[in-house]
Design a protein around this motif. Structure first.
Motif, short mmCIF file in Angstrom:
data_model
loop_
_atom_site.label_atom_id
_atom_site.label_comp_id
_atom_site.label_asym_id
_atom_site.label_seq_id
_atom_site.Cartn_x
_atom_site.Cartn_y
_atom_site.Cartn_z
N TYR A 18 -5.82 6.24 -11.73
CA TYR A 18 -4.60 6.31 -12.69
C TYR A 18 -4.36 5.32 -13.68
O TYR A 18 -3.28 5.28 -14.03
CB TYR A 18 -3.42 6.68 -11.68
CG TYR A 18 -3.78 8.23 -10.98
CD1 TYR A 18 -3.76 9.31 -11.68
CD2 TYR A 18 -3.95 8.06 -9.66
CE1 TYR A 18 -4.03 10.44 -11.00
CE2 TYR A 18 -4.10 9.26 -9.07
CZ TYR A 18 -4.21 10.56 -9.40
OH TYR A 18 -4.47 11.51 -8.94
N PHE B 283 -0.30 3.10 -13.56
CA PHE B 283 0.03 3.65 -12.18
C PHE B 283 1.12 2.47 -11.55
O PHE B 283 1.96 3.12 -10.77
CB PHE B 283 -1.34 3.67 -11.42
CG PHE B 283 -0.88 4.12 -9.74
CD1 PHE B 283 -0.73 5.41 -9.58
CD2 PHE B 283 -0.63 3.16 -8.95
CE1 PHE B 283 -0.25 5.75 -8.15
CE2 PHE B 283 -0.35 3.60 -7.65
CZ PHE B 283 -0.24 4.90 -7.33
N LEU B 284 0.88 1.29 -11.69
CA LEU B 284 1.82 0.41 -11.27
C LEU B 284 3.33 0.48 -11.60
O LEU B 284 4.48 0.25 -10.97
CB LEU B 284 1.49 -1.03 -11.52
CG LEU B 284 0.15 -1.59 -10.91
CD1 LEU B 284 -0.26 -2.91 -11.38
CD2 LEU B 284 0.15 -1.51 -9.42
N ALA C 289 2.15 8.19 -7.44
CA ALA C 289 2.85 6.89 -7.25
C ALA C 289 4.08 7.05 -6.32
O ALA C 289 4.24 6.14 -5.36
CB ALA C 289 3.43 6.42 -8.66
N VAL D 187 0.26 11.27 -12.28
CA VAL D 187 0.40 9.68 -11.98
C VAL D 187 1.77 9.32 -11.18
O VAL D 187 1.96 8.49 -10.29
CB VAL D 187 0.37 8.98 -13.25
CG1 VAL D 187 0.81 7.52 -13.29
CG2 VAL D 187 -0.90 8.98 -14.21
N TRP D 188 2.62 10.26 -11.59
CA TRP D 188 3.90 9.95 -10.81
C TRP D 188 4.02 10.36 -9.69
O TRP D 188 4.68 10.01 -8.71
CB TRP D 188 5.13 10.65 -11.87
CG TRP D 188 5.46 9.82 -13.34
CD1 TRP D 188 4.58 10.10 -14.54
CD2 TRP D 188 6.25 8.70 -13.37
NE1 TRP D 188 5.15 9.13 -15.25
CE2 TRP D 188 6.12 8.32 -14.65
CE3 TRP D 188 7.32 8.36 -12.62
CZ2 TRP D 188 6.85 7.41 -15.20
CZ3 TRP D 188 8.02 7.26 -13.25
CH2 TRP D 188 8.05 6.74 -14.55
N TYR E 155 4.91 3.25 -9.72
CA TYR E 155 4.74 2.87 -8.29
C TYR E 155 5.80 1.98 -8.15
O TYR E 155 6.71 2.08 -7.10
CB TYR E 155 3.35 2.50 -7.75
CG TYR E 155 3.25 1.51 -6.67
CD1 TYR E 155 3.45 2.34 -5.35
CD2 TYR E 155 3.54 0.37 -6.54
CE1 TYR E 155 3.55 1.71 -4.14
CE2 TYR E 155 3.55 -0.28 -5.28
CZ TYR E 155 3.26 0.36 -4.17
OH TYR E 155 3.37 -0.55 -3.02
N THR F 201 4.75 -4.67 -1.28
CA THR F 201 4.05 -4.43 -2.46
C THR F 201 3.20 -5.51 -2.93
O THR F 201 2.12 -5.11 -3.31
CB THR F 201 5.24 -4.38 -3.52
OG1 THR F 201 6.25 -3.43 -3.47
CG2 THR F 201 4.56 -4.24 -5.02
N PHE G 151 -4.33 2.32 -2.10
CA PHE G 151 -3.55 1.80 -3.31
C PHE G 151 -4.65 1.48 -4.55
O PHE G 151 -4.48 1.97 -5.48
CB PHE G 151 -2.70 0.76 -2.80
CG PHE G 151 -1.95 0.18 -3.89
CD1 PHE G 151 -0.65 0.68 -4.56
CD2 PHE G 151 -2.54 -1.05 -4.31
CE1 PHE G 151 -0.23 0.20 -5.58
CE2 PHE G 151 -1.76 -1.83 -5.64
CZ PHE G 151 -0.65 -1.31 -6.06
N GLN H 227 2.41 7.10 -2.62
CA GLN H 227 1.95 6.06 -2.36
C GLN H 227 3.46 4.95 -1.95
O GLN H 227 2.96 4.26 -0.98
CB GLN H 227 1.27 5.25 -3.56
CG GLN H 227 0.58 3.78 -3.20
CD GLN H 227 -0.61 4.16 -2.04
OE1 GLN H 227 -1.36 4.94 -2.16
NE2 GLN H 227 -0.60 3.20 -1.08
N ARG I 155 -6.30 4.37 -6.06
CA ARG I 155 -5.15 5.02 -7.17
C ARG I 155 -4.91 4.29 -8.37
O ARG I 155 -4.85 4.85 -9.37
CB ARG I 155 -4.11 5.47 -6.30
CG ARG I 155 -4.07 6.77 -5.36
CD ARG I 155 -2.83 6.91 -4.61
NE ARG I 155 -3.18 8.21 -4.02
CZ ARG I 155 -2.31 8.86 -3.13
NH1 ARG I 155 -1.10 8.40 -2.91
NH2 ARG I 155 -2.80 10.08 -2.57
N VAL I 156 -4.85 2.83 -8.03
CA VAL I 156 -4.79 1.93 -9.44
C VAL I 156 -5.93 2.27 -10.37
O VAL I 156 -5.67 2.17 -11.34
CB VAL I 156 -4.54 0.60 -9.06
CG1 VAL I 156 -4.74 -0.41 -10.11
CG2 VAL I 156 -3.30 0.39 -8.11
#
Length: 442
Positions: A40, A45-46, A225, A221-222, A49, A265, A33, A228, A36-37
């Protein structure tokens, strides 16, 4: 369906929730995670996600919990119940139910190898030998040696897991999660607070929370996300379903699912709030993910931060708790299935699954990366899709709504069933297809 073995149950609502949170909080939160944050675009990214967490948490997590509770069984008998309700026979369902059970066992075996690595690094951090390593090359050599030969610590990790599971659901798994899951959060919060006081940390926070809207136009990105969120919430037709089977009828499943999604989360964000600022304090970019991040690049950074030796201890102790709670969940589905099929007592079933897991785990240690790729790309999404189809399509609308609304003062809105039946099942199929095309997205 009745069984000759007495079925265990959770001792409290929070015991169940903490166990589910513990199962969801795993290495994906810690070594994937944050990377990737970072890769992206932080908040870019959040946003997708969090959208996918809401979709999956409000449909798939609820569905697996409710399916398990409704049938009081693991995937084999649960799927069998579904096909019996629709077609009058449980045979096709029981055969299909073996897929997520075997998937859970395969995933657990691979995870046991990683848990062994974590045990060794925790011991090295406690002894001070980890912080004494000189540079990145030394950490790379250390990890190479660990991945090649780590029998003692792999056995130790399995032994702890087997002992906890042998005590059962209420006295073993629940009690262990009541200790380990809160301690994981407490230790990571402590690390995040400490790192916030160090010069340079602000740059890490700025990166995490600054939004670049143009990044939302990037389809990858999608895609990542989605991967993840899907894998982080432990949707695979096995672990969440089996934990749900130990629930009582007075449990509010949608409320419990919301808590699990929320805290999972929070765990992912906590990991990002520790790892990305730590890299910023050291003046480095977070360019790596996976085992390399956790066992090579991050320790090399943490050791040079003020109080680095203590930080390494806290970090790996917390990661140990996350690994164990996830590993216990993964081994529970095959253990419970063995009990159901052969009417074995709990300690016997745990011993058989534990011995099998240990022997195979030691054998596949050199190829564990490929092993885990197959599990995550194919087996887990297939298990999740089968469970979703069995519950939302085969069992039928009336059955589903009765089970998810059990014990609720206010039933879920009319949005739930079509969203679960079409959107969630479609998303699960998409995870399988995209994972195969991209070589893994979770």
């Amino acid at each position: 369906m009745t069984h000759s073995t007495k079925r265990d149950s959770w001792g409290s609502k929070w015991g169940f929730i903490l166990a589910c949170i513990g199962s969801a909080v795993g290495m994906g939160n810690i070594w994937l995670f944050p990377a990737r944050v970072s890769k992206y675009g932080g908040a870019t990214f959040l946003i997708p996600y969090l959208i996918f967490v809401v979709i999956i948490g409000s449909t798939g997590v609820i569905g697996e919990m409710a399916f398990g509770r409704a049938t009081r069984s693991g995937p084999v008998d649960a799927f069998g119940t579904a096909t019996r309700l629709r077609f009058g026979t449980d045979k096709p369902g029981r055969l299909l139910g073996l897929i997520p059970v075997l998937g859970s066992l395969a995933m657990a075996i691979g995870y046991s190898v990683v848990t062994g690595w974590i045990f060794k690094y925790t011991a090295s951090a406690l002894s001070g030998s980890l912080s004494a390593l000189a540079d990145l090359d030394a950490f790379a050599a250390q990890f190479g040696a660990t991945a090649t030969s780590n029998t003692f610590w792999q056995v130790a990790g399995m032994a702890v897991t087997i002992v906890i599971m042998a005590f059962g659901i209420g006295k073993g798994i629940e009690k262990a999660n009541k200790v380990m899951t809160p301690l994981f959060f407490l230790l990571f919060v402590g690390l995040a607070v400490y790192l916030a006081t160090l010069p340079g940390a602000a740059e890490g926070y700025r990166y995490i929370f600054v939004l670049k809207p143009e990044g939302l136009l990037d389809p990858m990105v999608w895609v990542f996300a989605l991967g993840q969120a899907f894998f982080s919430l432990s949707i695979a037709g096995n672990g969440t379903l089996i934990y749900g089977s130990y629930l009582s009828d007075d449990s509010d499943v949608p409320a419990d699912a919301k808590m699990v999604a929320l805290f999972d989360t929070c765990a992912a964000l906590l990991a990002a709030l520790v790892i990305i600022p730590a890299m910023a304090v050291a003046g480095q970019q977070l360019n790596n993910s996976g085992p390399g991040l956790m066992f090579i690049f991050l320790p090399n950074v943490l050791k040079d931060i003020p109080g680095g030796g203590i930080i390494l201890i806290i970090f790996f102790v917390a990661v140990t708790f996350a690994a164990l709670t996830s590993l216990i969940n993964l081994f529970e589905a095959p253990t419970a299935t063995l009990q159901e099929l052969f009417h074995l007592k709990r300690p016997v079933a745990v011993a058989i699954i534990g011995a099998l897991g240990l022997v195979v785990g030691l054998s596949i240690a050199p190829i564990v990366s490929d092993w885990m790729d197959v599990c995550s790309i194919y087996i887990c999404p297939i298990g999740a899709l089968l469970a979703a189809v069995m519950f939302f399509w085969v069992c039928g609308k009336d059955y589903v709504l009765e089970q998810v609304n059990l014990a609720r003062s206010k039933p879920l809105g009319p949005w739930f069933y079509p969203m679960a039946k079409y959107l969630f099942c479609g998303v699960t199929l998409l995870v399988l297809v995209l994972g195969a095309l991209c070589g893994g997205i979770g």
